[in-house]
Each structure stands twice: as structure tokens, then as C-alpha cells.
Design a protein around this motif. Sequence first.
Motif, PDB file in Angstrom:
ATOM      1  N   VAL A   1       0.836  -1.211   0.000  1.00 49.71           N
ATOM      2  CA  VAL A   1       0.000   0.000   0.000  1.00 49.71           C
ATOM      3  C   VAL A   1       0.865   1.253   0.000  1.00 49.71           C
ATOM      4  O   VAL A   1       0.569   2.233  -0.707  1.00 49.71           O
ATOM      5  N   GLN A   2       1.954   1.242   0.761  1.00 45.91           N
ATOM      6  CA  GLN A   2       2.837   2.406   0.784  1.00 45.91           C
ATOM      7  C   GLN A   2       3.452   2.658  -0.590  1.00 45.91           C
ATOM      8  O   GLN A   2       3.572   3.812  -1.031  1.00 45.91           O
ATOM      9  N   LEU A   3       3.827   1.596  -1.286  1.00 47.79           N
ATOM     10  CA  LEU A   3       4.377   1.754  -2.633  1.00 47.79           C
ATOM     11  C   LEU A   3       3.313   2.276  -3.595  1.00 47.79           C
ATOM     12  O   LEU A   3       3.566   3.188  -4.399  1.00 47.79           O
ATOM     13  N   LEU A   4       2.113   1.703  -3.531  1.00 46.81           N
ATOM     14  CA  LEU A   4       1.044   2.089  -4.459  1.00 46.81           C
ATOM     15  C   LEU A   4       0.557   3.510  -4.207  1.00 46.81           C
ATOM     16  O   LEU A   4       0.213   4.230  -5.154  1.00 46.81           O
ATOM     17  N   GLU A   5       0.516   3.921  -2.952  1.00 49.77           N
ATOM     18  CA  GLU A   5       0.044   5.261  -2.628  1.00 49.77           C
ATOM     19  C   GLU A   5       1.047   6.343  -3.024  1.00 49.77           C
ATOM     20  O   GLU A   5       0.676   7.502  -3.162  1.00 49.77           O
ATOM     21  N   ASN A   6       2.303   5.978  -3.205  1.00 48.44           N
ATOM     22  CA  ASN A   6       3.340   6.969  -3.506  1.00 48.44           C
ATOM     23  C   ASN A   6       3.854   6.855  -4.934  1.00 48.44           C
ATOM     24  O   ASN A   6       5.003   7.220  -5.211  1.00 48.44           O
ATOM     25  N   GLN A   7       3.009   6.374  -5.833  1.00 49.63           N
ATOM     26  CA  GLN A   7       3.418   6.317  -7.227  1.00 49.63           C
ATOM     27  C   GLN A   7       3.573   7.725  -7.795  1.00 49.63           C
ATOM     28  O   GLN A   7       2.931   8.682  -7.345  1.00 49.63           O
ATOM     29  N   ASP A   8       4.457   7.842  -8.764  1.00 45.36           N
ATOM     30  CA  ASP A   8       4.701   9.136  -9.399  1.00 45.36           C
ATOM     31  C   ASP A   8       3.436   9.602 -10.106  1.00 45.36           C
ATOM     32  O   ASP A   8       2.896   8.883 -10.953  1.00 45.36           O
ATOM     33  N   PRO A   9       2.930  10.798  -9.797  1.00 45.23           N
ATOM     34  CA  PRO A   9       1.663  11.234 -10.400  1.00 45.23           C
ATOM     35  C   PRO A   9       1.740  11.439 -11.903  1.00 45.23           C
ATOM     36  O   PRO A   9       0.724  11.354 -12.591  1.00 45.23           O
ATOM     37  N   SER A  10       2.912  11.710 -12.437  1.00 43.51           N
ATOM     38  CA  SER A  10       3.027  11.954 -13.877  1.00 43.51           C
ATOM     39  C   SER A  10       3.299  10.682 -14.663  1.00 43.51           C
ATOM     40  O   SER A  10       2.813  10.508 -15.787  1.00 43.51           O
ATOM     41  N   THR A  11       4.081   9.762 -14.092  1.00 43.31           N
ATOM     42  CA  THR A  11       4.445   8.540 -14.815  1.00 43.31           C
ATOM     43  C   THR A  11       3.723   7.301 -14.304  1.00 43.31           C
ATOM     44  O   THR A  11       3.618   6.302 -15.015  1.00 43.31           O
ATOM     45  N   GLY A  12       3.229   7.339 -13.067  1.00 41.73           N
ATOM     46  CA  GLY A  12       2.596   6.168 -12.480  1.00 41.73           C
ATOM     47  C   GLY A  12       3.576   5.132 -11.968  1.00 41.73           C
ATOM     48  O   GLY A  12       3.167   4.058 -11.528  1.00 41.73           O
ATOM     49  N   ILE A  13       4.871   5.435 -12.007  1.00 45.67           N
ATOM     50  CA  ILE A  13       5.895   4.487 -11.553  1.00 45.67           C
ATOM     51  C   ILE A  13       5.953   4.483 -10.030  1.00 45.67           C
ATOM     52  O   ILE A  13       5.897   5.537  -9.392  1.00 45.67           O
ATOM     53  N   LEU A  14       6.065   3.297  -9.460  1.00 51.34           N
ATOM     54  CA  LEU A  14       6.140   3.170  -8.012  1.00 51.34           C
ATOM     55  C   LEU A  14       7.555   3.480  -7.532  1.00 51.34           C
ATOM     56  O   LEU A  14       8.529   3.315  -8.260  1.00 51.34           O
ATOM     57  N   PRO A  15       7.696   3.932  -6.288  1.00 47.99           N
ATOM     58  CA  PRO A  15       9.046   4.150  -5.734  1.00 47.99           C
ATOM     59  C   PRO A  15       9.799   2.838  -5.593  1.00 47.99           C
ATOM     60  O   PRO A  15       9.212   1.752  -5.614  1.00 47.99           O
ATOM     61  N   LYS A  16      11.107   2.948  -5.437  1.00 50.01           N
ATOM     62  CA  LYS A  16      11.934   1.749  -5.320  1.00 50.01           C
ATOM     63  C   LYS A  16      11.713   1.069  -3.972  1.00 50.01           C
ATOM     64  O   LYS A  16      11.446   1.719  -2.974  1.00 50.01           O
ATOM     65  N   GLN A  17      11.861  -0.241  -3.963  1.00 48.08           N
ATOM     66  CA  GLN A  17      11.770  -0.994  -2.723  1.00 48.08           C
ATOM     67  C   GLN A  17      13.054  -0.831  -1.920  1.00 48.08           C
ATOM     68  O   GLN A  17      14.103  -0.475  -2.454  1.00 48.08           O
ATOM     69  N   LYS A  18      12.972  -1.096  -0.634  1.00 43.70           N
ATOM     70  CA  LYS A  18      14.126  -0.882   0.235  1.00 43.70           C
ATOM     71  C   LYS A  18      15.222  -1.908   0.000  1.00 43.70           C
ATOM     72  O   LYS A  18      16.408  -1.606   0.113  1.00 43.70           O
ATOM     73  N   HIS A  19      14.843  -3.154  -0.313  1.00 44.63           N
ATOM     74  CA  HIS A  19      15.819  -4.221  -0.509  1.00 44.63           C
ATOM     75  C   HIS A  19      15.585  -4.829  -1.891  1.00 44.63           C
ATOM     76  O   HIS A  19      14.669  -5.630  -2.070  1.00 44.63           O
ATOM     77  N   GLY A  20      16.412  -4.463  -2.850  1.00 36.36           N
ATOM     78  CA  GLY A  20      16.244  -4.956  -4.199  1.00 36.36           C
ATOM     79  C   GLY A  20      16.850  -6.332  -4.403  1.00 36.36           C
ATOM     80  O   GLY A  20      17.644  -6.816  -3.591  1.00 36.36           O
ATOM     81  N   PHE A  21      16.480  -6.951  -5.513  1.00 33.91           N
ATOM     82  CA  PHE A  21      16.993  -8.260  -5.870  1.00 33.91           C
ATOM     83  C   PHE A  21      17.909  -8.124  -7.085  1.00 33.91           C
ATOM     84  O   PHE A  21      17.677  -7.291  -7.964  1.00 33.91           O
TER      85      PHE A  21
END
Length: 269
Positions: free
Chosen positions: A116-136
Amino acid sequence: FERDGDEEENTQSNTGDDEVEKSDKPRWFLPLLGPVTAACIILAIALPLSLRGKPDNSDTAASLSDAACLPGAVDVRFEKTKSILSNITSPDLLDDESTAQGKAVRWIVCDDSISVQLLENQDPSTGILPKQKHGFRFGGDSGEAQVTRRYILAVFYFSTSQLSPWKDSLNFLSPDLHECNWHRNYTVTNSPFEDFDPVGVFCGDEMKEDILLDDYQQPIASFNVSIRIPNGLNGLIPPEFGYLIDCRKIMLSNHISLTGQLPETMGNM
């Protein structure tokens, strides 16, 4: 009597004249009757055709609005999540809350605080979600990748607990825990981890198998799904499981109620 008879004759004659006059008046609506009838028939045919193929999401929207979801734009989160998952799950399964996929996407949208935190903070212009804290290392560090990974694991949980719940949830569907922490440590003899054997999902890299995310800064190379204790898994392994591209090992044993064949999508791993 004769006078009364004359009056009746006059009355009848006047009434007859009125009827003649009324019948002589042109009925203006008759020419319009044909076109109006034709228009109604055309609308009756065209309207259902125009609505054919358009999904009715009113029930889905109602069920989400009535649910006790985390605050925010719930419907926007749902549509965004559906677009992220469109390549691995059909919209019909996501809309149907009786399926494992429908239950999983509702958990992502309503209950999973990390997603929910990722979805709520998507970029309003591009719709891209912010990066996760621990990537793979293979799946990357995009927010979309983490939402997809948590959704797949949730589908696996719901699909293998349809007849009865797991004996131990193994921290699955913990909304505040990273998915690499969806496990419990069991002491097992002859374990590659010597003093404990993590049962559930655990992450690692080439040098260190078990990672504590709180103090680990390197990208995660892979993660494993290991449930080798009798835990009551039942039902089918869902096709979405094959899209865990970072998963290196799957170890499932002592689950006699698992049925069906392995999905063909397992070849994607």
C-alpha cells in the motif's frame, strides 16, 4: 311525447354530426408512428451490443469500498495493481474474490502495508512506483517487482490452503515484514544451516545463504521457498508461482494433500 321525440332525434343527429366532424380531422401522429417504432427497435439492439465486452466492476468496487482497507485511494490502488499483474494473471481472476488470485490482490490493496505504501506513492506523472528498500539482483529494485513478488506468494498461500488453513502460517501475509522474513526457524538435524532450518521464504546471496534484512545492504541474489515439515498444504500450486524469477530453490515435502501437476510456468524460473 312528440316534443320529447323531436328532442331525442335532434340530439342523435347532433351527436352524429360531431362524430363525423371528429372522424374527418386528420390523425397527425400516424405518420410518426413508423419512425418512432423503428428507432426503438434500433436502440434495443444497439445498446446491448455497445455494452458487450465491457467489464462490470461495480461489484468489485463495492466490495473494496465496504472492506476495512488501509486508508487512501483504494480503487486507484486496485486498478494500478491489476495493471502491474496483467502479464501473469487475467483480470477475470483478479475481479473474482472467491479465487486465490482475487483474495491475494485484495490483501495487497487493502491489508499489505508495504505494498500500500508503494502504491500510494506512485509518481503522479508517470505512475511508476518508488523503489523498494531491498532490491533483488535479478528482479531489480522497482516497487512493481516487490508488489508482484508479494502477490505471487500470497496467491501460493491462498491456493494451498483452500480446503484447510496451514498449521503454521510461517509469517506469510505479514503486512509489515519483508517477504524474505516470511519464515520461522526450526531446529533440524542434518540441516545445511546446522543449528536451525528456516521454514518458509528465506533470502541469500552467493556467500551468505540466510540474510537479515535489517543489517544487510547488498542486493539480494535469490530467495528460496522451503516448507519441508508437515504443515497441511493442500490444493494446487498456482501458475503464478512460476513467475518468481528470483527464486532459486523450491523444497516442498510432507504435504500429501498437494494435488495436480506442476504448472508449465515453472519453466520461467
